[in-house]
Enzyme design. Structure first.
Site, mmCIF file in Angstrom:
data_model
loop_
_atom_site.group_PDB
_atom_site.id
_atom_site.type_symbol
_atom_site.label_atom_id
_atom_site.label_comp_id
_atom_site.label_asym_id
_atom_site.label_seq_id
_atom_site.Cartn_x
_atom_site.Cartn_y
_atom_site.Cartn_z
ATOM 1 C CG HIS A 83 -67.497 44.709 152.589
ATOM 2 N ND1 HIS A 83 -68.008 45.619 151.701
ATOM 3 C CD2 HIS A 83 -66.233 45.121 152.863
ATOM 4 C CE1 HIS A 83 -67.079 46.533 151.451
ATOM 5 N NE2 HIS A 83 -65.997 46.251 152.148
ATOM 6 C CD GLN A 101 -66.597 43.848 158.555
ATOM 7 O OE1 GLN A 101 -65.594 43.623 157.891
ATOM 8 N NE2 GLN A 101 -66.643 44.796 159.463
ATOM 9 N NE ARG A 133 -61.816 43.181 159.098
ATOM 10 C CZ ARG A 133 -61.482 43.695 157.910
ATOM 11 N NH1 ARG A 133 -60.565 44.635 157.816
ATOM 12 N NH2 ARG A 133 -62.079 43.251 156.812
ATOM 13 C CG HIS A 148 -65.477 41.257 153.890
ATOM 14 N ND1 HIS A 148 -64.854 40.947 152.699
ATOM 15 C CD2 HIS A 148 -64.708 42.210 154.488
ATOM 16 C CE1 HIS A 148 -63.760 41.687 152.581
ATOM 17 N NE2 HIS A 148 -63.643 42.440 153.654
ATOM 18 C CG PHE A 170 -61.170 52.248 154.413
ATOM 19 C CD1 PHE A 170 -60.819 52.668 153.143
ATOM 20 C CD2 PHE A 170 -61.393 50.891 154.608
ATOM 21 C CE1 PHE A 170 -60.690 51.760 152.101
ATOM 22 C CE2 PHE A 170 -61.269 49.970 153.580
ATOM 23 C CZ PHE A 170 -60.914 50.410 152.316
ATOM 24 C CD GLU A 180 -64.975 50.722 154.354
ATOM 25 O OE1 GLU A 180 -65.089 49.519 154.672
ATOM 26 O OE2 GLU A 180 -64.899 51.639 155.180
ATOM 27 N NE ARG A 239 -65.423 47.289 155.791
ATOM 28 C CZ ARG A 239 -64.339 46.602 155.498
ATOM 29 N NH1 ARG A 239 -64.153 45.398 156.032
ATOM 30 N NH2 ARG A 239 -63.441 47.087 154.684
ATOM 31 C CG LEU A 249 -64.837 43.470 148.857
ATOM 32 C CD1 LEU A 249 -65.852 43.207 149.948
ATOM 33 C CD2 LEU A 249 -63.470 43.701 149.464
HETATM 34 C C1 LIG Z 1 -61.646 40.665 148.702
HETATM 35 C C2 LIG Z 1 -61.098 41.062 150.025
HETATM 36 C C3 LIG Z 1 -60.584 42.351 150.225
HETATM 37 C C4 LIG Z 1 -60.083 42.731 151.466
HETATM 38 N N1 LIG Z 1 -59.554 43.999 151.633
HETATM 39 C C5 LIG Z 1 -58.993 44.338 152.818
HETATM 40 C C6 LIG Z 1 -58.345 45.605 152.988
HETATM 41 O O1 LIG Z 1 -58.244 46.409 152.080
HETATM 42 N N2 LIG Z 1 -57.812 45.898 154.203
HETATM 43 C C7 LIG Z 1 -57.872 45.031 155.260
HETATM 44 O O2 LIG Z 1 -57.370 45.353 156.327
HETATM 45 N N3 LIG Z 1 -58.476 43.820 155.112
HETATM 46 C C8 LIG Z 1 -59.019 43.447 153.924
HETATM 47 N N4 LIG Z 1 -59.611 42.220 153.791
HETATM 48 C C9 LIG Z 1 -59.520 41.257 154.886
HETATM 49 C C10 LIG Z 1 -58.133 40.669 154.917
HETATM 50 O O3 LIG Z 1 -57.647 40.503 153.619
HETATM 51 C C11 LIG Z 1 -58.126 39.314 155.603
HETATM 52 O O4 LIG Z 1 -58.793 39.408 156.827
HETATM 53 C C12 LIG Z 1 -56.692 38.912 155.861
HETATM 54 O O5 LIG Z 1 -55.959 38.904 154.669
HETATM 55 C C13 LIG Z 1 -56.596 37.560 156.526
HETATM 56 O O6 LIG Z 1 -55.243 37.218 156.596
HETATM 57 P P1 LIG Z 1 -54.779 35.885 157.293
HETATM 58 O O7 LIG Z 1 -53.293 35.854 157.212
HETATM 59 O O8 LIG Z 1 -55.423 35.770 158.612
HETATM 60 O O9 LIG Z 1 -55.438 34.773 156.356
HETATM 61 P P2 LIG Z 1 -55.221 34.493 154.783
HETATM 62 O O10 LIG Z 1 -54.496 35.582 154.108
HETATM 63 O O11 LIG Z 1 -56.479 34.058 154.165
HETATM 64 O O12 LIG Z 1 -54.338 33.211 154.817
HETATM 65 C C14 LIG Z 1 -54.868 31.982 155.268
HETATM 66 C C15 LIG Z 1 -53.854 30.925 154.940
HETATM 67 O O13 LIG Z 1 -54.207 29.729 155.617
HETATM 68 C C16 LIG Z 1 -54.085 28.634 154.732
HETATM 69 N N5 LIG Z 1 -54.927 27.572 155.260
HETATM 70 C C17 LIG Z 1 -56.234 27.628 155.610
HETATM 71 N N6 LIG Z 1 -56.628 26.455 156.109
HETATM 72 C C18 LIG Z 1 -55.540 25.626 156.076
HETATM 73 C C19 LIG Z 1 -55.304 24.275 156.443
HETATM 74 N N7 LIG Z 1 -56.270 23.515 156.976
HETATM 75 N N8 LIG Z 1 -54.080 23.754 156.248
HETATM 76 C C20 LIG Z 1 -53.084 24.503 155.705
HETATM 77 N N9 LIG Z 1 -53.252 25.784 155.343
HETATM 78 C C21 LIG Z 1 -54.464 26.340 155.539
HETATM 79 C C22 LIG Z 1 -54.470 29.188 153.393
HETATM 80 O O14 LIG Z 1 -54.000 28.373 152.355
HETATM 81 C C23 LIG Z 1 -53.760 30.541 153.475
HETATM 82 O O15 LIG Z 1 -52.399 30.371 153.149
HETATM 83 C C24 LIG Z 1 -60.114 41.816 152.536
HETATM 84 C C25 LIG Z 1 -60.633 40.528 152.362
HETATM 85 C C26 LIG Z 1 -61.118 40.144 151.117
HETATM 86 C C27 LIG Z 1 -61.682 38.769 150.967
#
Ligand SMILES: Cc1cc2nc3c(=O)[nH]c(=O)nc-3n(C[C@H](O)[C@H](O)[C@H](O)COP(=O)(O)OP(=O)(O)OC[C@H]3O[C@@H](n4cnc5c(N)ncnc54)[C@H](O)[C@@H]3O)c2cc1C
Length: 611
Positions: free
Chosen positions: A243, A241, A421, A386, A128, A260, A321, A257
């Site tokens: 993307h 960021q 990132r 992103h 990557f 990458e 990125r 998206l």
């Molecule tokens: C399309 C896409 C592809 C990606 N690909 C990659 C990759 O290949 N590798 C990589 O390292 N990263 C990747 N990323 C980034 C990565 O997926 C995210 O940064 C990461 O999953 C965030 O995880 P998290 O647990 O912090 O939040 P999330 O997985 O988004 O979880 C957030 C949670 O909080 C909850 N929530 C939010 N607000 C509230 C509220 N007020 N009350 C109650 N619940 C709430 C939501 O319902 C959810 O359950 C990608 C992102 C996207 C969008």
């Protein structure tokens, strides 16, 4: 339905040791760790369990397992992360992340995750941008799905209480810090209270502040805004960021998206004249890390496809990125873009069955949504909002925020990724710091008596929730959201300058005034317009934090590019984190603090890259 004047003791209430807000990778991993430490845990998410952003992650999870490149080590991963973050990362976080990611990935495998394999049966790793070696453990381009499935199974099997379709809208504070939270069921609109000895915010990012984004409706900066309201510090919010590769056509899917992994598997970027323009955009100080020409880049791709190590260096498309996004933006601005305002990304020169096997989701996404067969022709792509590198300031070891009783992990937390990132470093961040924060919160909770939530604050929260329903002729929430997103895209996007940022702050103040007049019709039951009102409140807070931080940082670094300050100014800004705090009068203060000191042994790892 409870009226705004309802008695607090009539509200559904669940006292717990540790409240985890958010059930993505960070929240799930934190909940598992807190449960294993003996704490009672409530896991709350505003959509269905399993529907977080983590499930959308495609490319993979970065960890120096050394399965494909035996030379890879945590020390090189640390260095790549710091260099990619333009040395603004919290060094302790970058160190813990690089050291612990391999163990967290192996643990996931033990818990049942089935990764793609090398020929000798070990976890396969792909390259990557910005990573010196192939480092991303992956499951085709559906890595997040496997990760969420595994963590979710583990959490449910452990008997952790899950509250789905439940939004946390307010934190409750007391003299000793955060004592719990108030929210509401999205299904019924009924309020709910969680008295908690420790509250973990794992709510993800802020993408919905922008018009073009890869993020879903859930990314409204709830955690960042709740923490700020409760008195916690946010850091480095200017680093958003963009993307480089989102879909640009058709309009309905703009921003979606394009992983990458397409470039990781050999995808080539060209402008409308067919030029492989990334050769022109490689930063001089890192030029030696990239192939000398098309032939060397092709040798690298051939070795990769055959699963062989190679001495060929990586193609120019695998620059970081921030750099690739600016390159695409410039190509389009200077008239070398595609008909729909993007550039071409081509993987069709590789065998069709390989492309379909390595990138099944991308193949289906373009076929279904754009009627493009990526095994036969190029995709059209352009930058999309992103990820936010900034977030809630936390202690590296425990995830504690700057207000007692409050913790944060995952994308909602700041510090780990500095100014930019690297791809794959978020999924590993969730695992490493999710586990640490769950343990940290449980340890904090173990020292405390049951939590008391101030009924006056609960009552005020319930009143605020009811207010838009009482203003039937008020402003349309969708119009306010759209105007905010258009403004942020235009004035606080990839390139920024002082005049635009000043205008953006004026617009945010106007939008905040409009927010106070929003009215929604219908009741509380399944009412997305009503739910949106509080997401806009949070988006306004994070938009102001991004804009104030961006205006303060008079230099360009990583994902923050100033037209009026195009140079990186290490002397003034190289050792400073931007900090956002809430003043006593409720206004937002922006300042800087010194970056944590880099210990000597880590300095040595960075070599000449260190300050
Ligand atoms: C399309 C896409 C592809 C990606 N690909 C990659 C990759 O290949 N590798 C990589 O390292 N990263 C990747 N990323 C980034 C990565 O997926 C995210 O940064 C990461 O999953 C965030 O995880 P998290 O647990 O912090 O939040 P999330 O997985 O988004 O979880 C957030 C949670 O909080 C909850 N929530 C939010 N607000 C509230 C509220 N007020 N009350 C109650 N619940 C709430 C939501 O319902 C959810 O359950 C990608 C992102 C996207 C969008």
């Amino acid at each position: 339905m409870l009226a705004a004047t309802s008695r607090v003791d009539q509200i559904e209430t669940h006292p717990v040791d540790v409240l985890v807000v958010g059930a993505g990778g960070a929240g799930l991993r934190a909940a598992i760790a807190a449960h294993e430490a003996g704490a009672s845990v409530a896991l709350v998410c505003k959509s269905l369990l399993g529907k977080a952003h983590t499930v959308m992650a495609e490319g993979g999870v970065a960890a120096a397992l050394g399965h494909v490149a035996s030379a890879d080590t945590w020390q090189i991963h640390f260095r790549d992360t710091m260099v990619g973050g333009k040395l603004l990362n919290n060094p302790r976080m970058a160190q813990l992340h690089a050291q612990e990611a391999p163990e967290r990935v192996r643990e996931l495998e033990k818990w049942g995750a089935v990764f793609d394999r090398t020929r000798d049966g070990r976890i396969l790793q792909r390259p990557f941008g910005g990573h010196s070696h192939p480092r991303l453990a992956h499951v085709g381009d559906r890595t997040g799905l496997e990760m969420i499935r595994t963590l979710q199974d583990r959490a449910v099997a452990a008997g952790i209480d899950v509250y789905m379709e439940c939004t946390i809208s307010h934190l409750v504070t007391g003299p000793a810090g955060v004592t719990g939270a108030v929210g509401y069921w999205r299904t019924t609109g009924e309020p709910i209270v969680f008295p908690a000895k420790a509250t973990i915010l794992a709510t993800g990012g802020i993408g919905k502040a922008y018009e073009v984004t890869s993020n879903s409706w859930e990314y409204s900066g709830d955690g960042q805004a709740l923490a700020y309201q409760a008195g916690a510090e946010l850091i480095d919010m200017e680093f958003v960021q963009f993307h480089p590769t989102g879909m640009v056509w058709p309009p309905g899917v703009r921003g979606l998206l394009v992983t990458e992994a397409v470039r990781g598997e050999g995808g080539i970027l060209r402008n409308k004249d067919g030029e492989r323009f990334m050769w022109r955009y490689l930063p001089e100080d890192r030029r030696a890390e990239y192939a000398a020409d098309d032939a060397e880049a092709a040798r690298w791709v051939t070795a990769l496809s055959a699963g062989r190590e190679t001495d060929a260096r990586r193609p120019p498309e695998l620059s970081t990125r921030d750099n690739v996004s600016r390159a695409i933006y410039n190509e389009v601005k200077e008239g070398r873009g595609t008909p729909h305002g993007g550039v071409f990304l081509d993987i069709s020169y590789l065998p069709a069955d390989l492309v379909r096997r390595k990138l099944p989701s991308m193949y289906e996404q373009f076929k279904e949504l754009a009627d493009v067969d990526i095994t036969k022709g190029p995709m059209e792509v352009g930058p999309t909002t992103h990820y936010v590198m900034g977030g809630i300031r936390v202690d590296a070891d425990t995830g504690a925020a700057t207000v007692p009783g409050l913790f944060a992990a995952g994308e909602a937390a700041g510090g780990m990724h500095g100014a930019n990132r690297l791809g794959g470093n978020s999924l590993s961040d969730l695992l490493v710091f999710g586990a640490r924060t769950g343990a940290g919160a449980a340890a904090h909770a173990a020292t405390l008596p049951p939590s008391y939530v101030d009924p006056v604050q609960v009552q005020a929260a319930v009143r605020e929730l009811a207010a838009p329903l009482e203003r039937v002729d008020g402003e349309d929430p969708y119009a306010v959201q759209r105007d905010l997103q258009t403004m942020m895209q235009a004035l606080v996007g990839i390139y920024r300058e002082d005049g635009d940022l000043g205008t953006a702050l004026d617009r945010i103040a106007e939008l905040r005034a409009r927010w106070g007049g929003i009215g929604v019709s219908g009741g509380r039951t399944y009412n997305p317009g009503w739910n949106l009102v509080f997401e806009i409140r949070n988006l306004l807070t994070v938009s102001e934090a991004i804009t104030r931080s961006a205006r303060q940082r008079t230099e360009s670094r990583g994902a923050h590019s100033r037209l009026d300050y195009p140079a990186t100014d290490d002397e003034t800004w190289g050792h400073r984190n931007s900090v956002i705090r809430r003043r006593k009068d409720g206004t937002m203060e922006v300042l800087t603090t010194a970056l944590p000191k880099l210990p000597g042994e880590l300095q040595t790892l960075l070599g000449p890259a260190a300050h």
